[in-house]
Write a protein that holds these residues in place. Structure first.
Motif, PDB file in Angstrom:
ATOM      1  N   PHE A 139      58.840  18.728  29.467  1.00  0.00           N
ATOM      2  CA  PHE A 139      59.156  20.188  29.702  1.00  0.00           C
ATOM      3  C   PHE A 139      59.912  20.802  28.413  1.00  0.00           C
ATOM      4  CE2 PHE A 139      59.226  17.973  33.761  1.00  0.00           C
ATOM      5  CZ  PHE A 139      58.469  18.794  34.738  1.00  0.00           C
ATOM      6  N   GLU A 140      59.734  22.324  28.538  1.00  0.00           N
ATOM      7  CA  GLU A 140      60.421  22.964  27.465  1.00  0.00           C
ATOM      8  C   GLU A 140      61.976  23.225  27.892  1.00  0.00           C
ATOM      9  OE1 GLU A 140      58.538  27.042  27.574  1.00  0.00           O
ATOM     10  OE2 GLU A 140      56.587  26.178  26.709  1.00  0.00           O
ATOM     11  N   LYS A 141      62.657  23.709  26.830  1.00  0.00           N
ATOM     12  CA  LYS A 141      64.157  23.516  27.101  1.00  0.00           C
ATOM     13  C   LYS A 141      64.490  24.479  28.559  1.00  0.00           C
ATOM     14  CE  LYS A 141      68.427  25.261  24.958  1.00  0.00           C
ATOM     15  NZ  LYS A 141      69.419  24.091  25.568  1.00  0.00           N
ATOM     16  N   ASP A 142      65.008  23.755  29.355  1.00  0.00           N
ATOM     17  CA  ASP A 142      65.812  24.394  30.557  1.00  0.00           C
ATOM     18  C   ASP A 142      64.628  24.643  31.561  1.00  0.00           C
ATOM     19  OD1 ASP A 142      68.444  24.432  29.635  1.00  0.00           O
ATOM     20  OD2 ASP A 142      68.293  26.346  28.838  1.00  0.00           O
ATOM     21  N   GLU A 143      63.382  24.378  31.343  1.00  0.00           N
ATOM     22  CA  GLU A 143      62.342  24.678  32.096  1.00  0.00           C
ATOM     23  C   GLU A 143      62.473  23.938  33.668  1.00  0.00           C
ATOM     24  OE1 GLU A 143      57.306  24.070  32.574  1.00  0.00           O
ATOM     25  OE2 GLU A 143      58.553  23.552  30.677  1.00  0.00           O
ATOM     26  N   LEU A 144      62.747  22.677  33.665  1.00  0.00           N
ATOM     27  CA  LEU A 144      62.870  22.130  34.893  1.00  0.00           C
ATOM     28  C   LEU A 144      64.174  22.632  35.599  1.00  0.00           C
ATOM     29  CD1 LEU A 144      61.816  19.967  36.748  1.00  0.00           C
ATOM     30  CD2 LEU A 144      63.146  18.273  35.627  1.00  0.00           C
ATOM     31  N   ASN A 184      49.488  19.915  45.988  1.00  0.00           N
ATOM     32  CA  ASN A 184      49.137  20.390  44.572  1.00  0.00           C
ATOM     33  C   ASN A 184      48.261  21.410  44.561  1.00  0.00           C
ATOM     34  OD1 ASN A 184      49.935  19.951  41.801  1.00  0.00           O
ATOM     35  ND2 ASN A 184      47.749  19.293  41.441  1.00  0.00           N
ATOM     36  N   CYS A 185      48.186  22.205  45.655  1.00  0.00           N
ATOM     37  CA  CYS A 185      47.300  23.578  45.464  1.00  0.00           C
ATOM     38  C   CYS A 185      47.532  24.458  44.705  1.00  0.00           C
ATOM     39  CB  CYS A 185      46.996  24.077  47.011  1.00  0.00           C
ATOM     40  SG  CYS A 185      48.513  24.648  47.597  1.00  0.00           S
ATOM     41  N   LYS A 186      48.816  24.819  44.226  1.00  0.00           N
ATOM     42  CA  LYS A 186      49.355  25.825  43.181  1.00  0.00           C
ATOM     43  C   LYS A 186      49.214  27.213  43.754  1.00  0.00           C
ATOM     44  CE  LYS A 186      49.919  23.139  39.440  1.00  0.00           C
ATOM     45  NZ  LYS A 186      50.896  22.882  39.183  1.00  0.00           N
ATOM     46  N   LYS A 237      54.588  21.424  40.746  1.00  0.00           N
ATOM     47  CA  LYS A 237      55.161  20.980  39.424  1.00  0.00           C
ATOM     48  C   LYS A 237      56.390  20.006  39.807  1.00  0.00           C
ATOM     49  CE  LYS A 237      56.083  23.515  36.010  1.00  0.00           C
ATOM     50  NZ  LYS A 237      56.623  24.705  35.139  1.00  0.00           N
ATOM     51  N   LEU A 238      57.332  20.683  40.811  1.00  0.00           N
ATOM     52  CA  LEU A 238      58.422  20.218  41.005  1.00  0.00           C
ATOM     53  C   LEU A 238      58.171  18.804  41.999  1.00  0.00           C
ATOM     54  CD1 LEU A 238      60.844  22.991  42.006  1.00  0.00           C
ATOM     55  CD2 LEU A 238      60.793  21.778  40.275  1.00  0.00           C
ATOM     56  N   MET A 239      57.167  18.929  42.829  1.00  0.00           N
ATOM     57  CA  MET A 239      56.924  17.731  43.516  1.00  0.00           C
ATOM     58  C   MET A 239      56.323  16.644  42.685  1.00  0.00           C
ATOM     59  SD  MET A 239      58.031  17.974  46.749  1.00  0.00           S
ATOM     60  CE  MET A 239      57.020  17.161  48.066  1.00  0.00           C
ATOM     61  N   SER A 240      55.438  16.936  41.788  1.00  0.00           N
ATOM     62  CA  SER A 240      54.768  15.743  40.810  1.00  0.00           C
ATOM     63  C   SER A 240      55.969  15.341  40.018  1.00  0.00           C
ATOM     64  CB  SER A 240      53.733  16.572  39.864  1.00  0.00           C
ATOM     65  OG  SER A 240      52.750  17.061  40.882  1.00  0.00           O
ATOM     66  N   LYS A 248      44.638  23.082  31.003  1.00  0.00           N
ATOM     67  CA  LYS A 248      45.454  24.487  30.888  1.00  0.00           C
ATOM     68  C   LYS A 248      46.875  24.046  31.091  1.00  0.00           C
ATOM     69  CE  LYS A 248      43.722  28.509  31.278  1.00  0.00           C
ATOM     70  NZ  LYS A 248      43.504  28.702  29.882  1.00  0.00           N
ATOM     71  N   GLN A 249      47.306  23.634  32.151  1.00  0.00           N
ATOM     72  CA  GLN A 249      48.582  23.563  32.708  1.00  0.00           C
ATOM     73  C   GLN A 249      49.278  22.372  32.598  1.00  0.00           C
ATOM     74  OE1 GLN A 249      48.908  25.691  36.645  1.00  0.00           O
ATOM     75  NE2 GLN A 249      47.612  27.265  35.791  1.00  0.00           N
ATOM     76  N   GLU A 250      48.531  21.286  32.980  1.00  0.00           N
ATOM     77  CA  GLU A 250      49.229  19.805  33.132  1.00  0.00           C
ATOM     78  C   GLU A 250      49.265  19.082  31.970  1.00  0.00           C
ATOM     79  OE1 GLU A 250      50.535  19.456  35.978  1.00  0.00           O
ATOM     80  OE2 GLU A 250      49.229  20.356  37.481  1.00  0.00           O
ATOM     81  N   LEU A 251      48.287  19.483  30.765  1.00  0.00           N
ATOM     82  CA  LEU A 251      48.268  18.547  29.831  1.00  0.00           C
ATOM     83  C   LEU A 251      49.620  18.541  28.862  1.00  0.00           C
ATOM     84  CD1 LEU A 251      46.763  16.915  27.527  1.00  0.00           C
ATOM     85  CD2 LEU A 251      46.042  19.255  26.639  1.00  0.00           C
ATOM     86  N   ARG A 252      50.305  19.638  28.671  1.00  0.00           N
ATOM     87  CA  ARG A 252      51.448  19.841  28.047  1.00  0.00           C
ATOM     88  C   ARG A 252      52.714  19.106  28.484  1.00  0.00           C
ATOM     89  NH1 ARG A 252      55.599  23.459  29.826  1.00  0.00           N
ATOM     90  NH2 ARG A 252      54.991  24.644  31.913  1.00  0.00           N
ATOM     91  N   HIS A 253      52.707  18.694  29.857  1.00  0.00           N
ATOM     92  CA  HIS A 253      53.757  17.822  30.362  1.00  0.00           C
ATOM     93  C   HIS A 253      53.434  16.230  30.177  1.00  0.00           C
ATOM     94  CE1 HIS A 253      55.213  21.406  32.530  1.00  0.00           C
ATOM     95  NE2 HIS A 253      54.090  21.234  33.302  1.00  0.00           N
ATOM     96  N   PHE A 254      52.311  16.057  29.457  1.00  0.00           N
ATOM     97  CA  PHE A 254      52.011  14.483  29.253  1.00  0.00           C
ATOM     98  C   PHE A 254      51.827  14.119  27.807  1.00  0.00           C
ATOM     99  CE2 PHE A 254      50.886  15.224  33.807  1.00  0.00           C
ATOM    100  CZ  PHE A 254      51.406  14.157  34.274  1.00  0.00           C
ATOM    101  N   VAL A 255      51.395  15.130  27.014  1.00  0.00           N
ATOM    102  CA  VAL A 255      51.005  15.019  25.830  1.00  0.00           C
ATOM    103  C   VAL A 255      51.822  16.080  24.692  1.00  0.00           C
ATOM    104  CG1 VAL A 255      49.692  14.827  23.807  1.00  0.00           C
ATOM    105  CG2 VAL A 255      48.946  14.012  26.083  1.00  0.00           C
ATOM    106  N   ASP A 256      52.942  15.994  24.095  1.00  0.00           N
ATOM    107  CA  ASP A 256      53.699  17.056  23.674  1.00  0.00           C
ATOM    108  C   ASP A 256      53.304  17.301  21.944  1.00  0.00           C
ATOM    109  OD1 ASP A 256      55.306  19.118  22.770  1.00  0.00           O
ATOM    110  OD2 ASP A 256      57.365  17.794  23.003  1.00  0.00           O
ATOM    111  N   SER A 257      52.221  18.056  22.040  1.00  0.00           N
ATOM    112  CA  SER A 257      51.930  18.379  20.251  1.00  0.00           C
ATOM    113  C   SER A 257      51.031  19.559  20.179  1.00  0.00           C
ATOM    114  CB  SER A 257      50.892  17.074  20.103  1.00  0.00           C
ATOM    115  OG  SER A 257      49.596  17.271  20.858  1.00  0.00           O
ATOM    116  N   GLU A 258      51.012  19.985  19.063  1.00  0.00           N
ATOM    117  CA  GLU A 258      50.190  21.225  18.660  1.00  0.00           C
ATOM    118  C   GLU A 258      48.754  21.014  18.892  1.00  0.00           C
ATOM    119  OE1 GLU A 258      51.191  24.184  17.598  1.00  0.00           O
ATOM    120  OE2 GLU A 258      53.372  23.383  18.110  1.00  0.00           O
ATOM    121  N   ASP A 259      48.149  19.784  19.114  1.00  0.00           N
ATOM    122  CA  ASP A 259      46.952  19.697  19.467  1.00  0.00           C
ATOM    123  C   ASP A 259      46.728  19.981  20.984  1.00  0.00           C
ATOM    124  OD1 ASP A 259      46.099  19.044  16.824  1.00  0.00           O
ATOM    125  OD2 ASP A 259      46.011  16.767  17.294  1.00  0.00           O
TER     126      ASP A 259
END
Length: 515
Positions: free
Chosen positions: A92-97, A167-169, A183-186, A360-371
């Motif tokens: 997560f980003e700083k203080d996001e959670l 997880n319907c969003k 996000k919190l439940m996951s 678009k939304q979940e990837l960043r929580h598992f792979v933290d990179s510029e890619d």
């Protein structure tokens, strides 16, 4: 806070006003009730309260309360978030959670049943506060602030609570505070699974890619087997998948392989207006090759160059059930090939809304990179992508006779939950109306209830049916049996609930261009 409240009350009182209007009183204004209305009226209220609620079970402490400090007691801020409870294998980003955990202020919109809203489908089906988005946010806040013990968190009851999010969003889109309860439940599930492990059925479903691959290799034998009652019974007994569910038919081989051969045989596009890397996902790859070819044909007809990079399906089951290791592994594999395509000038387009959501939304929580960031920024849901081109005047127009085969059908449309989370939930309807002249009617019947693999499990089957009750009722009243939807899970659920014929909108568009 008390000083400010006292000064405001004195000012309002001196001007002949009242301290409350349409929003009633609550705990904040309760200390001023007696001062505003006087002892005689206040004692009358107390007497009525004692007659109907002698044990003060209904709205305890509100209106009738002699404690002058009630407004500053039991505040959420009294309990600080515990750093140990915020540790997670997700990124997560700083203080996001921390911010997400404190966003809910209990307005209760998620307890509503407005037909124009979907939040929260589980609560709407069960009618219990525990199933509401508000309850989920507050219980997880209790855990994060140490008000629940480790024993509470690891209990069977808490695991059942974690099952109440599909997880319907919808909460992310419709909550006034924008609380992403999914996000919190996951995140909580990931922590729970790290401690207690996956259940048998969840472990199986996180490997759905391999199950689909094997079923495809042995098709059509696998299709025959899955229709046998004895096989369904065995499947339910040993895997936990409901025997009441009809599994989708599998095509022989993968679309990725067939699609690559098809593209190799196609003539190159001389002056492409755009370049697309098609992210196929599980259903089109193993169950519906026609869908994959329709995507390629529509894109190429409009002078868009298409490639099929190496990839694995979006690991949403692993994400939802808390298998962080598997989700990260599959996403990292696809990332290597997708990021190369993006750097070569291609946009990633997904015909499955949930796959677009994943990238678009979940990837960043598992792979933290510029890619990973690059992929998220360049991923598009197919129908939204095409509609944006249409608005720019880049899609080709065609004149089709009203009597043509493709146009003699009437269609209704079901909008998937995840589609609205990644773009315009009405993109398909708008495109088919404006480009093709089709009058497509929105069903507006809420969540389908299958929720990916959620409703495939025996333990969730009845709840899945309850969530889908509104959709089933609307389908029964529909003037046509021809249904359009982008989501494979929605398609399976609608076909399970009715005798409707369900198609992806891109197939109709492909017919439009072939006429």
């Amino acid at each position: 806070m008390q000083t400010i409240a006292n000064e405001v009350f004195e000012l309002v009182c001196s001007l002949g006003g009242t301290m409350s209007g349409e929003h009633a009183n609550g705990l904040v204004r309760t200390p001023f009730i007696k001062r505003q209305y006087g002892d005689e009226y206040y004692n009358l209220l107390r007497g009525i309260k004692n007659i109907f609620d002698p044990n003060s079970l209904m709205n305890p402490g509100k209106i009738i309360n002699d404690d002058p400090d009630v407004m500053i007691k039991n505040l959420r801020a009294e309990f600080k978030l515990s750093p140990d409870r915020l540790k997670t294998d997700l990124q997560f980003e700083k203080d996001e959670l921390e911010i997400e955990l404190q966003q809910c202020y209990g307005c209760g919109l998620c307890l509503g049943r407005d037909p124009d809203l979907r939040m929260c489908p589980v609560f709407r089906a069960m009618g219990e506060e525990l199933a509401s988005s508000r309850a989920k946010a507050n219980i997880l806040h209790y855990w994060a602030t140490g008000q629940l013990s480790d024993e509470d968190f690891q209990s069977p009851q808490f695991r059942k609570f974690l099952d109440l999010c599909v997880n319907c969003k919808a909460c992310l889109l419709e909550c006034p505070s924008g609380v992403d309860v999914s996000k919190l439940m996951s995140t909580a599930r990931a922590q729970f699974v790290k401690r207690k492990g996956l259940r048998k059925t969840e472990s199986l479903l996180t490997r759905n890619h391999y199950l689909s691959m094997m079923s495809s290799i042995f098709s059509p034998v696998s299709n025959l087997m899955m229709r046998l009652s004895i096989f369904k019974w065995l499947l339910e007994k040993f895997t936990g998948l409901s025997r009441k569910r009809q599994m989708p038919s599998f095509k022989r081989g993968s679309f990725l392989r067939a699609g690559c051969k098809y593209l190799t045989a196609c003539k190159p596009i001389d002056n492409p207006i755009d370049k697309v890397a098609y992210f196929v996902d599980t259903y089109a790859n193993y169950n519906d090759h026609e869908l994959g070819f329709a995507v390629i044909d529509v894109l190429r007809y409009n002078d868009i160059e298409v490639i099929l990079p190496e990839q694995r399906p979006a690991p949403l089951p692993a994400i939802v059930y808390g298998d962080v290791k598997r989700a990260r592994k599959d996403l990292s594999y696809s990332l290597k090939y997708l990021v190369k395509a993006v750097r070569d000038g291609y946009k990633i387009v997904c015909s499955e809304p949930s796959a677009a959501l994943c990238l678009k939304q979940e990837l960043r929580h598992f792979v933290d990179s510029e890619d990973a960031k690059l992929i998220s920024e360049n991923t598009y849901e197919l129908m939204n992508y095409l509609y944006s081109l249409h608005k720019e005047g880049k899609l080709k127009q065609r004149q089709v006779a009203a009597s043509s085969e493709a146009w003699r059908w009437q269609y209704v449309y079901h909008s998937p939950c995840h589609l609205a989370a990644v773009g315009d939930g009405q993109a398909s309807i708008k495109l088919l109306r404006e480009l093709c002249g089709l009058n497509v009617v929105e069903l507006n019947a809420g969540c389908c209830g299958l929720a990916g693999t959620f409703g495939m499990q025996k333990k969730n089957y009845e709840l899945s049916e309850q969530i889908a009750s509104g959709l089933k009722e609307v389908l029964e009243k529909s003037p046509t049996k021809n249904v359009l939807t982008e989501c494979a899970a929605c398609k399976m659920q609608i076909e399970h609930l009715s005798d409707c014929i369900v198609r992806h909108p891109i197939k109709v568009l492909a017919e439009f261009y072939r006429e």
